[in-house]
Design a protein around this motif. Structure first.
Motif, short mmCIF file in Angstrom:
data_model
loop_
_atom_site.label_atom_id
_atom_site.label_comp_id
_atom_site.label_asym_id
_atom_site.label_seq_id
_atom_site.Cartn_x
_atom_site.Cartn_y
_atom_site.Cartn_z
N SER A 78 67.11 53.05 12.48
CA SER A 78 66.00 52.09 12.47
C SER A 78 65.73 51.69 11.02
N SER A 79 64.48 51.62 10.62
CA SER A 79 64.14 51.21 9.25
C SER A 79 62.68 51.51 8.96
N ILE A 80 62.38 51.71 7.70
CA ILE A 80 60.98 51.84 7.27
C ILE A 80 60.16 50.64 7.78
N ASN A 81 60.82 49.47 7.87
CA ASN A 81 60.08 48.27 8.26
C ASN A 81 59.80 48.20 9.76
N GLY A 82 60.44 49.07 10.52
CA GLY A 82 60.08 49.24 11.92
C GLY A 82 58.87 50.14 12.06
N GLN A 83 58.59 50.93 11.02
CA GLN A 83 57.44 51.84 11.05
C GLN A 83 56.19 51.19 10.49
N LYS A 84 56.37 50.38 9.44
CA LYS A 84 55.18 49.83 8.76
C LYS A 84 55.03 48.31 8.90
N GLY A 85 56.09 47.64 9.45
CA GLY A 85 56.08 46.18 9.47
C GLY A 85 56.41 45.64 8.08
N GLN A 86 56.88 44.39 8.03
CA GLN A 86 57.20 43.80 6.72
C GLN A 86 57.04 42.29 6.78
N PHE A 87 56.39 41.74 5.81
CA PHE A 87 56.21 40.28 5.68
C PHE A 87 57.58 39.60 5.83
N GLY A 88 57.65 38.59 6.69
CA GLY A 88 58.90 37.82 6.84
C GLY A 88 59.94 38.50 7.72
N GLN A 89 59.54 39.60 8.38
CA GLN A 89 60.52 40.34 9.21
C GLN A 89 59.95 40.67 10.59
N ALA A 90 59.27 39.72 11.23
CA ALA A 90 58.72 40.02 12.56
C ALA A 90 59.86 40.37 13.52
N ASN A 91 60.99 39.66 13.41
CA ASN A 91 62.13 39.93 14.30
C ASN A 91 62.72 41.33 14.02
N TYR A 92 62.98 41.59 12.76
CA TYR A 92 63.61 42.87 12.36
C TYR A 92 62.68 44.05 12.63
N SER A 93 61.40 43.90 12.26
CA SER A 93 60.44 45.00 12.47
C SER A 93 60.29 45.29 13.96
N ALA A 94 60.26 44.23 14.80
CA ALA A 94 60.14 44.42 16.25
C ALA A 94 61.36 45.16 16.79
N ALA A 95 62.54 44.73 16.38
CA ALA A 95 63.77 45.37 16.87
C ALA A 95 63.83 46.83 16.43
N LYS A 96 63.49 47.07 15.17
CA LYS A 96 63.61 48.43 14.63
C LYS A 96 62.54 49.36 15.23
N ALA A 97 61.34 48.83 15.50
CA ALA A 97 60.32 49.64 16.16
C ALA A 97 60.76 49.94 17.58
N GLY A 98 61.36 48.95 18.24
CA GLY A 98 61.85 49.14 19.61
C GLY A 98 62.89 50.24 19.70
N ILE A 99 63.68 50.37 18.67
CA ILE A 99 64.72 51.41 18.67
C ILE A 99 64.10 52.80 18.86
N HIS A 100 62.98 53.05 18.20
CA HIS A 100 62.42 54.41 18.34
C HIS A 100 61.80 54.63 19.72
N GLY A 101 61.28 53.58 20.34
CA GLY A 101 60.82 53.70 21.73
C GLY A 101 61.98 54.10 22.63
N PHE A 102 63.11 53.45 22.41
CA PHE A 102 64.34 53.76 23.16
C PHE A 102 64.72 55.22 22.93
N THR A 103 64.70 55.65 21.68
CA THR A 103 65.06 57.04 21.34
C THR A 103 64.19 58.03 22.12
N MET A 104 62.87 57.80 22.11
CA MET A 104 61.96 58.78 22.73
C MET A 104 62.16 58.83 24.25
N ALA A 105 62.38 57.66 24.87
CA ALA A 105 62.56 57.62 26.32
C ALA A 105 63.88 58.29 26.71
N LEU A 106 64.95 57.92 26.03
CA LEU A 106 66.26 58.48 26.39
C LEU A 106 66.31 59.98 26.10
N ALA A 107 65.65 60.39 25.01
CA ALA A 107 65.64 61.83 24.66
C ALA A 107 65.10 62.64 25.82
#
Ligand code: NDP
Length: 249
Positions: free
Chosen positions: A142-171
């Motif tokens: 994922s990325s730090i920007n999935g954890q804290k958000g980042q100006f100009g990265q709504a797409n990237y931050s959303a995708a990277k935050a989504g990755i950890h949701g996936f991780t927790m569910a599959l785990a």
């Protein structure tokens, strides 16, 4: 370190990139048979040569991880040519940065497809074999920007935050079958992606990092190597920040 992953087969997507290359090297040194993917043929040739010079024998397959069918074909090819995959590192990723006002649907979809849908596509292709063999490791980058958000990265931050949701569910789904699933969230790492940023902007980034430097790809690879090992068997559904103290959560 050598021998910890002896007999294991590891797939690292995006192995031609900065963190991917360091991870291929690390897992090879730990004893794994490493397989990677590429999109661009020229980068793949360069990577094969570099790795050979450094004594790493990496098998590398063409695969667009945003394409479900190509990931299924990749799993079949690796199974037939090399054997069942024990470790999957979902590392491939892209950025298409811009503010929301200017973001096109294509920029949004490209980042969601390449960074989030790809994690489903690749994991889906390998998980059944792990479940059958009751062993496996999935490490999602994922990325730090999935954890804290980042100006100009709504797409990237959303995708990277989504990755950890996936991780927790599959785990939770696969824990009883001896499979762990974890997320690694790097901060700013000195790869081509970050070194391409103008020096002045890079220095502004570094000023926000308490350890006062960019991370090294090898530092991320070391964490991935640990999570891929037997020593990490009790760790699952976790998100590991490796960001020099830039964001503490
Ligand atoms: P690079 O840009 O150096 O490498 C990205 C890799 O992903 C390349 O090998 C690229 O292949 C591959 N890739 C991209 N899209 C696809 C696709 N659809 N199918 C197959 N392969 C694809 O990135 P980094 O090494 O810097 O980053 C690796 C991961 O770490 C990414 O997920 C990134 O978001 C994350 N990250 C990076 C940080 C950093 O500071 N560098 C910080 C936080 C997270 P090709 O070259 O052939 O296009």
């Amino acid at each position: 370190m050598s021998g910890i992953l002896d007999g294991k087969i590891a797939l690292i997507t995006g192995g031609t990139g900065g963190i991917g290359k360091a991870t291929c090297k690390r897992l090879t040194k730990m004893g794994a048979r490493v397989v990677s993917t590429y999109l661009g043929e020229s980068k793949a040739v360069e990577m094969r040569e570099q790795m050979k010079e450094q004594g790493c024998n990496i098998a590398i397959y063409p695969c667009d991880v945003s394409d479900f069918d190509q990931c299924q074909a990749l799993a079949d090819n690796i199974q037939n040519d090399i054997g069942p995959v024990d470790i999957v590192v979902n590392n491939a990723g892209i950025t298409r940065d811009t503010t929301m006002k200017k973001m096109t649907a294509e920029q949004w979809q490209a980042v969601i497809n390449n960074n989030l849908n790809s994690v489903f596509n690749v994991t889906r292709a390998f998980i059944e074999s792990m479940l059958e063999r009751q062993t496996g490791r999935v490490v999602n980058i994922s990325s730090i920007n999935g954890q804290k958000g980042q100006f100009g990265q709504a797409n990237y931050s959303a995708a990277k935050a989504g990755i950890h949701g996936f991780t927790m569910a599959l785990a939770q789904e696969v824990a009883r079958k001896g499979i762990t699933v974890n997320t690694v969230s790097p901060g700013y790492i000195a790869t081509e992606m970050v070194m391409a940023v103008p020096e002045e902007v890079r220095n502004q980034i570094i000023a926000q990092i308490p350890v006062w430097r960019l991370g090294k790809p090898e530092e991320i690879a070391a964490l991935i190597g640990f999570l891929a090992s037997e020593d990490a068997a009790f760790i699952t559904g976790a998100n590991f920040a490796a960001n020099g103290g830039q964001h503490m959560h």
